[in-house]
Structures are given as C-alpha cells and as structure tokens.
Enzyme design. Structure first.
Site, PDB file in Angstrom:
ATOM      1  N   ASP A 167      31.670  41.047  38.840  1.00 53.41           N
ATOM      2  CA  ASP A 167      30.448  40.773  39.945  1.00 53.41           C
ATOM      3  C   ASP A 167      29.194  41.200  39.583  1.00 53.41           C
ATOM      4  O   ASP A 167      28.413  40.235  39.500  1.00 53.41           O
ATOM      5  CB  ASP A 167      30.779  41.670  41.204  1.00 53.41           C
ATOM      6  CG  ASP A 167      31.848  41.155  42.296  1.00 53.41           C
ATOM      7  OD1 ASP A 167      32.062  40.093  42.208  1.00 53.41           O
ATOM      8  OD2 ASP A 167      32.288  41.905  42.992  1.00 53.41           O
ATOM      9  N   LEU A 168      28.948  42.313  38.961  1.00 52.51           N
ATOM     10  CA  LEU A 168      27.717  42.404  38.446  1.00 52.51           C
ATOM     11  C   LEU A 168      27.214  41.825  37.309  1.00 52.51           C
ATOM     12  O   LEU A 168      26.072  41.425  37.176  1.00 52.51           O
ATOM     13  CB  LEU A 168      27.557  44.097  38.125  1.00 52.51           C
ATOM     14  CG  LEU A 168      28.001  45.133  39.010  1.00 52.51           C
ATOM     15  CD1 LEU A 168      27.884  46.545  38.710  1.00 52.51           C
ATOM     16  CD2 LEU A 168      27.151  44.732  40.331  1.00 52.51           C
TER      17      LEU A 168
END
Length: 403
Positions: A167-168
């Site tokens: 995600d990051l």
C-alpha cells in the site's frame, strides 16, 4: 521551497495508498482537498486504535489536507463536486472496478470537465487482465507476488510484512507518476492518466529476487533475517540480547575478524571471500554465532562501529522514535489537531535546501472544512446551509473550548 504551490489536488481515495500520495503532495506544497462520504468518511477513520475518537491509522496518512464530507451519489453532491474540481490540477482515486464510472468521476468524465487534468487511478491488480476487477489489499498482494513465501524463519511458517509496504509503496509510486505528469503538463499542456496498482508495486519489490531466480533457477526461500547472497548478514545472539550484523563484502570480513579476534579465519579458504562464505553458509554462521555470544550487545556495538563494520541494535519502534539520531533528523513533527491538541507525525522523508520539516496542517476531522471549500467554489452561505440541511454535505462543528 514549496515546489507544488499553486497545485490543487482532489483526494477521492481512502485507506493508505492514495491518502499517503496526497499527503506527500501536500508536504511538497500542494493544496489538498479530501472528499469523503458523510457520516463515516474514509474507511480508516474506524480503524483501531482510536485516540479521542480519531483513528491513528487515518492520522498517519492525512495531514496537510482539508476535508469536505460530500455525498457524490446525490445530484446536488455531484454538482458541488464539479464546481470544486473546476480549477483542480490533480485527482486521485482508488475506487473498486466500475465505481468511478458509476459515480461519474472516471478519467473520461473528469477530462470532459477539466481538459488538462492529471488523473491518478489506484487499483489492486491493474484495470486490465483477468484479475482487473479484483479488489486490492496489501496482504493479498504480498501473498500473490511471492513476498510472503520468502519471509519467515527457515523451515517455519511464512509471515507477512507488518507495515503494509505494498500500500505505502504504491502511494509513493503514485507521487512520482503525478510529479512526472506535472512536468509534462508544464511543457506540453497535456492532461495525463496516471495508473498505479498494488500488483505492479509488489512485483517491483520482488525485482532483484526475480533476477536471482532467473539466474539460479532457485525460488527464494525463507531465511529469517539472513541474506541469500551475503554472509554473515543477519541477526546474531549476544551475551545479553541480539544484534544485526552486516558483513557486506570481503573488506568488511577482514575488519570483522580483526575486531572479533578471529584473525585466523580472515584468509581461511572456506571464508576469505563472500562467495566461499555463502557456499559454507552454515559453517560461517556457526563460527560467527559462537563468537558473538561471548560479549554484550553494547560491547559489540562500540567495537564494530569503531572498526567500520555495519551493525545495529534490534530496536522496538519506541526505541527508534526516541533515538537521538531520529530527533536530530527532525523526522517526528508536530501539529495542532482540532480536537486532540498536539499530535505527532512522521515527516515527509525528503528535505529541500535543508528546510526544517513540518506538518502545515493537522489531519482533518470529517467535514471540518466543508463550508470553507464550498464558499471557495462559489457557493453563497445560504446555499451551503441548504446543502448541509439536506444531508448532501456534512460540516463538523467543533465543541466550544471550556471556559
């Protein structure tokens, strides 16, 4: 420096990837407006732990933004949305497959309204291919990409990476794609459709391991903290704890042997080169492990750092946050939250011209800036109140300060 000053970003995304991207653009000077559904807002607003009713996860990726709670499913809400985006430069969204089209906020619909828009779409597996309609979750892409299969103790169960790197990382790739599109727009005036996916990010993380596989034919195996190409390069127990040792080349092996009292092994043909140490992996680790257990962690840190051998204590997150080096780098910054008072943030990991890092705006409470944003979009005060009364817009009302 505030290189993105004058850039207006509309953040329609939720959870981690898109919000982190928008937060970083705000850190670089952009004006960021986060549009959330009324009542519940971004999904992460309900994630635990909560502090004073505010989610820690939400606050981690949403500073430097203003929030409007707006119902995009209503005609009046869509009308307000179109007015808000009329002068926008960037739109970020991470809706499930087909949702943006149903709402009328897909790239083609937005481009018809704002011809030079930079539109960033974030998805799980990309929008084409047999899995194009599948929802994206960080842990699913960790599993799908082979990441989880390679993490954990040798012979033990697989493990997920704890901090949602897919995600990051996708949010970070979205930043670079948007910045490239901003440069192109300034050169050519063209709009851009920027696409990132959790799948692309996850497979990108596996890039050098893929090359190792292509070269060796060996699928990456679980090795705990060890490295398949370097040795000794892992955690070792000490007399009173454990320590991370990184002997990354033959020069460092010589330094380590001299510092650890292992001079007789410095030029031993089993250990003298990294290739030999990897070939004799277990023997190398056994030799080093026996020596490392003879001294304390503090003693090894002092000795090996003085010799220039890479070494680190095994910190907890609390240890790292309080470390003097983290303080010296001003990595933790403060802002004044509307309901919580002073809150801490991890700053944008880039500095420009040695400027001190800061969070210009705290994470917003849901609908904190709804009136302000609508007034800036050309609504009069009476029109704004009518939208609030109709439930199209939600405006957060701060409790009065105690006297």
């Amino acid at each position: 420096m505030s290189p993105l000053r004058g850039i207006k970003v509309i953040d329609l995304s939720k959870v981690l990837a898109g919000p982190l991207c928008a937060q970083y653009l705000g850190d670089l000077g952009a004006e960021v407006i986060k549009i959330e559904p009324p009542v519940h807002g971004d999904d992460t607003r309900a994630w635990l732990p909560l502090r004073g009713g505010e989610s820690a996860s939400f606050m981690a990726v949403n500073h430097n933004k203003k929030s409007i709670a707006l119902d995009l499913k209503s005609p009046k809400g869509m009308q307000a949305f179109r007015r808000i985006i009329a002068d926008a430069d960037v739109i970020i969204q991470g809706f499930g497959a087909g949702t943006a089209q149903r709402l009328g906020v897909d790239y083609d619909s937005i481009k018809a309204l704002v011809p030079d828009i930079i539109y960033c779409e974030i998805s799980g597996y990309g929008r084409d291919g047999p899995l194009g309609a599948e929802p994206g979750y960080d842990v699913m892409l960790q599993a799908f990409s082979g990441m989880i299969s390679s993490i954990g103790q040798a012979g033990g169960d697989p493990a997920r990476v704890s901090f949602s790197p897919v995600d990051l990382g996708t949010g970070m790739h979205a930043v670079s794609g948007i910045l490239a599109a901003v440069l192109e727009k300034r050169l050519s005036g063209q709009s851009a459709y920027v696409e990132v996916s959790l799948l692309d990010t996850a497979m990108g993380y596996m890039g050098y391991m893929a090359h190792n596989y292509w070269a060796s034919g060996k699928v990456p195996a679980r090795m705990g903290t060890a490295h398949p190409s370097l040795c000794p390069y892992q955690v070792f127990d000490t007399q009173d704890g454990s320590i991370m040792l990184g002997v990354g080349n033959d020069r460092l092996w010589k330094k380590f042997c001299e510092s650890a009292g292992l001079q007789e092994y410095e030029n031993d043909p089993r250990f003298s080169t990294n290739a030999e140490r990897v070939a004799n992996f277990q023997a190398t680790c056994d030799l080093v492990a026996e020596r490392m257990r003879m001294r304390t962690t503090a003693d090894w840190l002092q000795t090996l750092r003085a010799a220039g051998v890479p070494v680190s204590p095994i910190h907890t997150l609390a240890d790292a946050l309080e470390h003097e080096q983290v303080c010296a780098r001003n990595i933790v910054v403060k802002s004044e939250h509307a309901t919580l008072g002073e809150v801490s943030h991890i700053a944008y990991p880039v500095t420009l011209n040695n400027q001190p890092r800061e969070a210009k705006l705290p994470p917003p409470v849901l609908g904190q800036h709804s009136r302000e944003i609508l007034l800036q979009a050309g609504y009069c005060a009476a029109e704004v109140e009518a939208l609030i009364t109709a439930g199209v817009v939600e405006q957060h009302t701060l409790a009065p300060e105690p006297r």
